[in-house]
Design a protein around this motif. Structure first.
Motif, mmCIF file in Angstrom:
data_model
loop_
_atom_site.group_PDB
_atom_site.id
_atom_site.type_symbol
_atom_site.label_atom_id
_atom_site.label_comp_id
_atom_site.label_asym_id
_atom_site.label_seq_id
_atom_site.Cartn_x
_atom_site.Cartn_y
_atom_site.Cartn_z
ATOM 1 N N ASP A 113 0.846 -1.197 0.000
ATOM 2 C CA ASP A 113 0.000 0.000 0.000
ATOM 3 C C ASP A 113 0.881 1.246 0.000
ATOM 4 N N GLU A 114 1.348 1.637 -1.209
ATOM 5 C CA GLU A 114 2.216 2.817 -1.378
ATOM 6 C C GLU A 114 3.388 2.772 -0.405
ATOM 7 N N LYS A 117 6.310 5.484 -0.824
ATOM 8 C CA LYS A 117 5.812 6.812 -0.458
ATOM 9 C C LYS A 117 5.664 6.933 1.055
#
Length: 240
Positions: A113-114, A117
């Protein structure tokens, strides 16, 4: 120096994490190092026991044939509540188990999930937290350095080159500053044990008052303890 421990049994994922760390810290003047581990083995335990001032752990909750990341975080927290722990996993549903373990995690990140980032965001937060520590900033040979005062063991005067030598837990640096300038740059934890030596009293492990030897972490020691400084140092560190 910030010391990263990245533990994951997936080599490719470890590479991604290291690349992300480099992306952030290559633009920063803070010295750092990254050590990779494929499991929670003896080498990892040795890393935990090393008296480094600023550590950031990036741990996988589940590692093949090894302790869980939660168990290893508990092990870290037995004697260390200052290091930053970031947990990553392929199983997002294990986040609740990690949080309820009360191991003071900075963050819990899902690999799917990302992840990159979110890791960048969390690492920046970690750096911001560490940056609140006091630092000494100087330049040698055109390279800027930022040393945490927590990492300094002692400072000695090099009478030949008229420089000061800063001995840290991981290296030493020669700086073009006088001892008086160093006294001004450092804080109240440092004591002038000799006209040519400043010691970090928080790093002292033992003092041999007869032989005038001061012992620090990792078998470091110096014999710069002047007779007229002994009483003051005894009172300062409360060692009898």
């Amino acid at each position: 120096m910030i010391s990263f421990a990245v533990c994951d049994d997936e080599k490719e994922f470890r590479k991604k994490v290291v690349k992300t760390i480099d992306k952030i810290f290559m633009k920063n003047t803070i010295d750092y190092e990254v050590t990779e581990f494929s499991g929670y083995d003896k080498n990892f335990e040795n890393f935990i026991e090393q008296p480094m001032t600023s550590k950031i752990y990036i741990l996988d909750i589940e590692v093949n044939n090894s302790m869980s990341g939660i168990d290893i975080a508990r092990k870290i927290r037995k004697n260390d509540w200052n290091s930053i722990i970031i947990m990553v996993t392929s199983h997002a549903d294990m986040g609740y188990d990690a949080l309820k373990a009360q191991i003071m995690l900075l963050a819990f990140i899902s690999k799917y999930d990302e992840c990159e980032k979110n890791l960048i965001t969390v690492l920046k937060k970690a750096v911001s937290r560490i940056d609140n520590k006091k630092v000494l900033i100087f330049e040698t040979n055109g390279i800027s350095h930022r040393i945490y005062l927590d990492d300094i063991l002692y400072v000695t005067k090099d009478t030949v080159d008229r420089k000061c030598i800063i001995k840290t837990t991981y290296s030493e640096f020669a700086v073009n500053r006088t001892m008086n300038q160093m006294i001004e740059d450092l804080d109240g934890r440092f004591f002038l044990s000799h006209r040519s030596c400043l010691v970090n009293t928080e790093k002292i492990k033992q003092i041999d008052w007869k032989q005038n030897i001061i012992y620090f972490d990792q078998n470091n020691c110096i014999d710069l303890l002047a007779r007229d400084k002994k009483k003051g140092l005894k009172e300062f560190v409360s060692i009898n």
